[in-house]
Design an enzyme around this catalytic site. Structure first.
Site, PDB file in Angstrom:
ATOM      1  N   VAL A  63       1.013  -1.348  -0.107  1.00 40.37           N
ATOM      2  CA  VAL A  63      -0.265   0.147  -0.190  1.00 40.37           C
ATOM      3  C   VAL A  63       1.043   1.184  -0.075  1.00 40.37           C
ATOM      4  CG1 VAL A  63      -1.745   1.494   1.093  1.00 40.37           C
ATOM      5  CG2 VAL A  63      -1.524  -1.279   1.078  1.00 40.37           C
ATOM      6  N   PRO A  64       1.105   1.414  -1.198  1.00 39.27           N
ATOM      7  CA  PRO A  64       2.379   2.621  -1.415  1.00 39.27           C
ATOM      8  C   PRO A  64       2.268   4.156  -1.157  1.00 39.27           C
ATOM      9  CG  PRO A  64       0.269   3.025  -2.978  1.00 39.27           C
ATOM     10  CD  PRO A  64      -0.127   2.153  -1.902  1.00 39.27           C
ATOM     11  N   CYS A  65       1.880   4.258   0.123  1.00 41.84           N
ATOM     12  CA  CYS A  65       2.352   5.724   1.086  1.00 41.84           C
ATOM     13  C   CYS A  65       3.716   6.200   1.000  1.00 41.84           C
ATOM     14  CB  CYS A  65       2.375   4.876   2.723  1.00 41.84           C
ATOM     15  SG  CYS A  65       3.475   4.084   3.662  1.00 41.84           S
ATOM     16  N   HIS A  66       4.506   5.917   0.411  1.00 38.05           N
ATOM     17  CA  HIS A  66       5.300   5.983   0.164  1.00 38.05           C
ATOM     18  C   HIS A  66       5.737   7.436  -0.861  1.00 38.05           C
ATOM     19  CE1 HIS A  66       5.293   3.026  -2.729  1.00 38.05           C
ATOM     20  NE2 HIS A  66       5.979   3.410  -3.309  1.00 38.05           N
TER      21      HIS A  66
END
Length: 154
Positions: free
Chosen positions: A122-125
């Site tokens: 889950v690409p929180c970056h």
């Protein structure tokens, strides 16, 4: 619950399995890493390992994994919104808040983003400050930049 350790370009990753589903993915010394209990099984979650390997060589742009994450309804909305940020792009916290229909909840979105238990997948970056600057990341700003550069082909 079981956990496994796997090497990656951003250092060791801890994968947490809950009945065969990915419940956590944490970088070494992750800021919000919980105390991991359960048995170590470095053969666990083979599909997660395969997809991570493909991601790190730029062959996979969207993860398709069974997850089992715990969070509030609002956190789950934020995490679902994160999954919609396209590979190689970034959104500001405000853009993410607007996307999930909570334009006045920018700070709450930031807090929920920071509690994402399955980073990378889950690409929180992909969330940055309003001016495009790198802001907090549980795995560290160096790793955030590395992931963004990887996705941009740099």
């Amino acid at each position: 619950m079981t956990f496994a350790l796997v090497d990656s370009p951003v250092g060791p990753l801890t994968l947490v399995s809950d009945d065969g589903a990915l419940a956590g993915l944490y970088m070494d010394e992750h800021r919000h890493m919980p105390v991991i209990t359960g048995d170590r099984d470095d053969g666990a979650l083979p599909e997660v390992r395969e997809q991570l390997a493909a991601y790190f060589v730029r062959e996979l742009k969207e993860f398709d994994l069974r997850t089992s994450v715990r969070g509030t309804d609002f956190q789950r909305r934020v995490w679902a919104g994160l999954a919609q940020i396209p590979y190689g792009e970034t959104w500001s916290y405000r853009e993410l808040a607007e996307h999930i229909g909570a334009p006045k909840a920018v700070r709450a979105v930031g807090l929920a983003n920071g509690k994402n238990p399955v980073s990378i997948v889950v690409p929180c970056h992909r969330v940055v400050g309003a001016n495009g600057s790198l802001t907090g990341y549980g795995g560290g700003l160096v790793n955030k930049q590395l992931l963004l550069d990887l996705e941009r082909g740099l």
